[in-house]
Design a protein around this motif. Structure first.
Motif, mmCIF file in Angstrom:
data_model
loop_
_atom_site.group_PDB
_atom_site.id
_atom_site.type_symbol
_atom_site.label_atom_id
_atom_site.label_comp_id
_atom_site.label_asym_id
_atom_site.label_seq_id
_atom_site.Cartn_x
_atom_site.Cartn_y
_atom_site.Cartn_z
ATOM 1 N N GLY A 1 1.231 -1.367 0.195
ATOM 2 C CA GLY A 1 -0.218 -0.237 -0.382
ATOM 3 C C GLY A 1 0.676 1.528 0.127
ATOM 4 O O GLY A 1 2.082 1.527 -0.777
ATOM 5 N N ALA A 2 0.400 2.387 0.582
ATOM 6 C CA ALA A 2 0.669 3.442 0.536
ATOM 7 C C ALA A 2 1.186 4.693 1.425
ATOM 8 O O ALA A 2 -0.403 4.075 2.496
ATOM 9 C CB ALA A 2 0.245 4.647 -0.731
ATOM 10 N N ALA A 3 1.636 5.174 2.275
ATOM 11 C CA ALA A 3 1.861 6.233 3.109
ATOM 12 C C ALA A 3 2.862 7.353 3.447
ATOM 13 O O ALA A 3 3.786 7.376 2.254
ATOM 14 C CB ALA A 3 1.741 5.455 4.657
ATOM 15 N N GLU A 4 2.026 8.925 3.124
ATOM 16 C CA GLU A 4 3.023 9.874 3.149
ATOM 17 C C GLU A 4 3.784 10.153 2.004
ATOM 18 O O GLU A 4 4.584 10.468 2.057
ATOM 19 C CB GLU A 4 3.244 10.121 4.257
ATOM 20 N N GLY A 5 3.080 9.659 0.795
ATOM 21 C CA GLY A 5 3.972 9.000 -0.542
ATOM 22 C C GLY A 5 4.679 8.429 -0.512
ATOM 23 O O GLY A 5 5.367 8.470 -1.926
ATOM 24 N N TRP A 6 5.032 7.499 0.384
ATOM 25 C CA TRP A 6 6.049 6.161 0.249
ATOM 26 C C TRP A 6 5.291 5.441 0.410
ATOM 27 O O TRP A 6 3.752 5.107 -0.331
ATOM 28 C CB TRP A 6 6.375 6.318 1.681
ATOM 29 N N GLN A 7 6.272 4.424 -0.525
ATOM 30 C CA GLN A 7 5.139 2.891 -0.990
ATOM 31 C C GLN A 7 5.843 1.591 0.235
ATOM 32 O O GLN A 7 6.584 1.667 1.072
ATOM 33 C CB GLN A 7 6.299 2.113 -2.215
ATOM 34 N N ALA A 8 4.643 1.445 0.903
ATOM 35 C CA ALA A 8 4.904 0.558 1.962
ATOM 36 C C ALA A 8 4.903 -1.402 0.930
ATOM 37 O O ALA A 8 3.467 -1.610 1.166
ATOM 38 C CB ALA A 8 3.121 0.316 2.991
ATOM 39 N N PRO A 9 5.813 -1.840 1.428
ATOM 40 C CA PRO A 9 6.179 -3.306 0.324
ATOM 41 C C PRO A 9 5.165 -4.555 0.555
ATOM 42 O O PRO A 9 4.428 -3.808 2.090
ATOM 43 C CB PRO A 9 7.839 -3.455 0.905
#
Lengths: 156, 312
Positions: free
Chosen positions: B119-127
């Motif tokens: 998923g995603a969080a604050e512009g980063w990708q959560a793998p």
């Protein structure tokens, strides 16, 4: 290979491998000994110079990456060959022991004072974090920066 | 915490992840209450809701809850160890890892059928944490326990972005709880990593400009030197780096721009911030070079967009 970079307002033609860090070119090719090698890893700040006015680790900036941007070293802060307000404040506060970190400290602090002429103690400390001093001169360095800031305030 | 309503009974938006907190036991919620109420009170004016119509109509959340909120507690899985069960309780409940690591549908709810697929969080990708994991080496419980409590793993890299905050907090949790979470999460991706072909060391990338090779050599290679297992500042090989292996370039780009900081007041992995040192064009070229040299995955197509997102 010749690369031209602008250092202290002068274009300089440098013959060196393009991956050479700016720090080595400044010290070896241009005999500007203000910035120093401390770690080569962007962790100590002894190599700090300005790139378009922004404080930057010159140990990690290959000359191939500089382009048209203007480099300023400690020597470039002199005004008519004399120490500028911040440099004089360091001298007046005798803010140095071995002196190795001081060029980087001055460059980092100069960028702060240009952006924020009257920083609080907290702002100065936070801004200066990337620069390390092993001699424990921190208190004097902070006094020098505050002295220069106060001086600028009075001038206004 | 369980139902997603405030003291007055109004609906709460699930940005506060009560879809996870609903799994917490009454005892744990009580303990949280005691802790929070022991903190000194501060005056705080709550900002007005600025959501666009119809999202600003709170009663609509009741409909969302009918579709997506499951308040029943997690049943014990007797076929798994107590440590696994404890880990699942923490991860699915208060830990709310799926909040970032699970994709969301158009109504903003986690897609339960794709749990932990990334998923995603604050512009980063959560793998991805499940079988879709892109790690070269399968995440073992040991590696996860080390990563979650120190923010670094020899086999995967350093925590950055929102995950850095998570590991800094987990460093203060009891190690048996972190271990339990690691056991559960490791069980989500068995046999991952075994089919990944790592690229050859010193792989040449045809068509790379001499400038980019020079910039990598002068700005990156001192730490990212393939001759070291673990380089200066705790670098691991870029061939193992989670960020480099994601399908999008967001994590790599953000790591280059903002660097990686060690935990406050503690030693840890460090990477300088190159945002002021290199131009957007240089960073884009470097990111693509690293992707091509250190993986056999398809080249990123979003690098310029990610740089411009990160610079905002």
């Amino acid at each position: 290979m010749t690369i031209v970079i602008n250092v202290n307002d002068k274009p300089q033609a440098i013959e060196a491998d393009p991956s050479t860090p700016l720090l080595y070119v400044l010290r070896n090719e241009l005999a500007l000994h203000g910035p120093r090698f401390g770690c080569g890893l962007g962790q100590c700040g002894a190599c700090t110079v300005h790139v378009d006015g922004r404080p930057t680790f010159s140990c990690l900036l290959p000359i191939a990456a500089v382009g048209e941007r203007k480099i300023t070293t400690l020597e470039g802060l002199l005004e008519d060959g004399k120490p500028n307000k911040l440099q004089q404040a360091f001298i007046d506060e005798q803010a140095a022991q071995c002196g190795y970190c001081i060029s980087g400290m001055v460059m980092r602090a100069q960028a702060l004072l240009r952006a924020n002429p009257s920083p609080t103690d907290g702002e100065i400390r936070k801004h200066m974090r990337p620069n390390l001093c092993r001699c424990g001169t921190h208190a004097a360095i902070l006094r020098a920066i505050k002295r220069a800031a106060a001086g600028q305030e009075k001038r206004l | 915490m369980h139902e997603g309503v405030d003291r007055a009974g109004r609906q709460l938006y699930p940005a506060f992840p009560y879809d996870h907190f609903t799994k917490a036991t009454d005892d744990d919620i009580h303990a949280l209450y005691v802790f929070l109420m022991g903190q000194p009170p501060v005056p705080n004016a709550i900002p007005a809701n600025k959501l666009e119509f119809p999202l600003n109509f709170r009663p609509l959340v009741a409909g969302w809850k009918i579709l997506f909120l499951r308040e029943d507690p997690l049943p014990r899985d007797a076929s798994k160890s107590p440590e696994w069960n404890r880990g699942r309780y923490l991860v699915e409940g208060l830990g709310h890892c799926g909040g970032c690591h699970t994709p969301r549908n158009i109504l903003g709810a986690e897609e339960k059928g794709s749990a932990y697929s990334g998923g995603a969080a604050e512009g980063w990708q959560a793998p991805p944490l499940n079988s879709k994991s892109l790690a070269v080496h399968e995440w073992t419980a040991d590696q996860l326990a080390e990563y979650l409590s120190t923010g670094w793993s020899r086999w995967h890299g350093a925590a950055a972005g929102p995950m850095a905050g998570v590991v800094n907090d987990l460093a203060q949790a009891q190690s048996k709880d972190v271990r339990a979470m690691a056991t559960y999460i490791a069980s989500l991706s068995p046999q991952s990593g075994s089919n990944v072909a790592a690229p050859a060391p010193n792989k040449q990338v045809p068509g790379t400009s001499a400038d980019v090779i020079a910039i990598f050599g002068g700005a990156c290679a001192n730490c990212h030197d393939d001759r070291n297992d673990v380089g200066p500042s705790k670098t691991v090989s870029l061939a193992l780096s989670s960020a480099v292996r994601q399908p999008g370039s967001a994590n790599a780009v953000r790591a280059i721009l903002a660097g990686i900081q060690p935990p406050p007041g503690a030693p840890g992995a460090y990477m300088p911030a190159f945002a002021d040192m290199l131009t957007d064009h240089q960073i884009a070229s470097l990111a693509e070079y690293v992707r091509a040299r250190y993986t056999n995955e398809p080249q990123w197509t979003d690098v310029s967009q990610q740089i411009s997102n990160a610079r905002q």
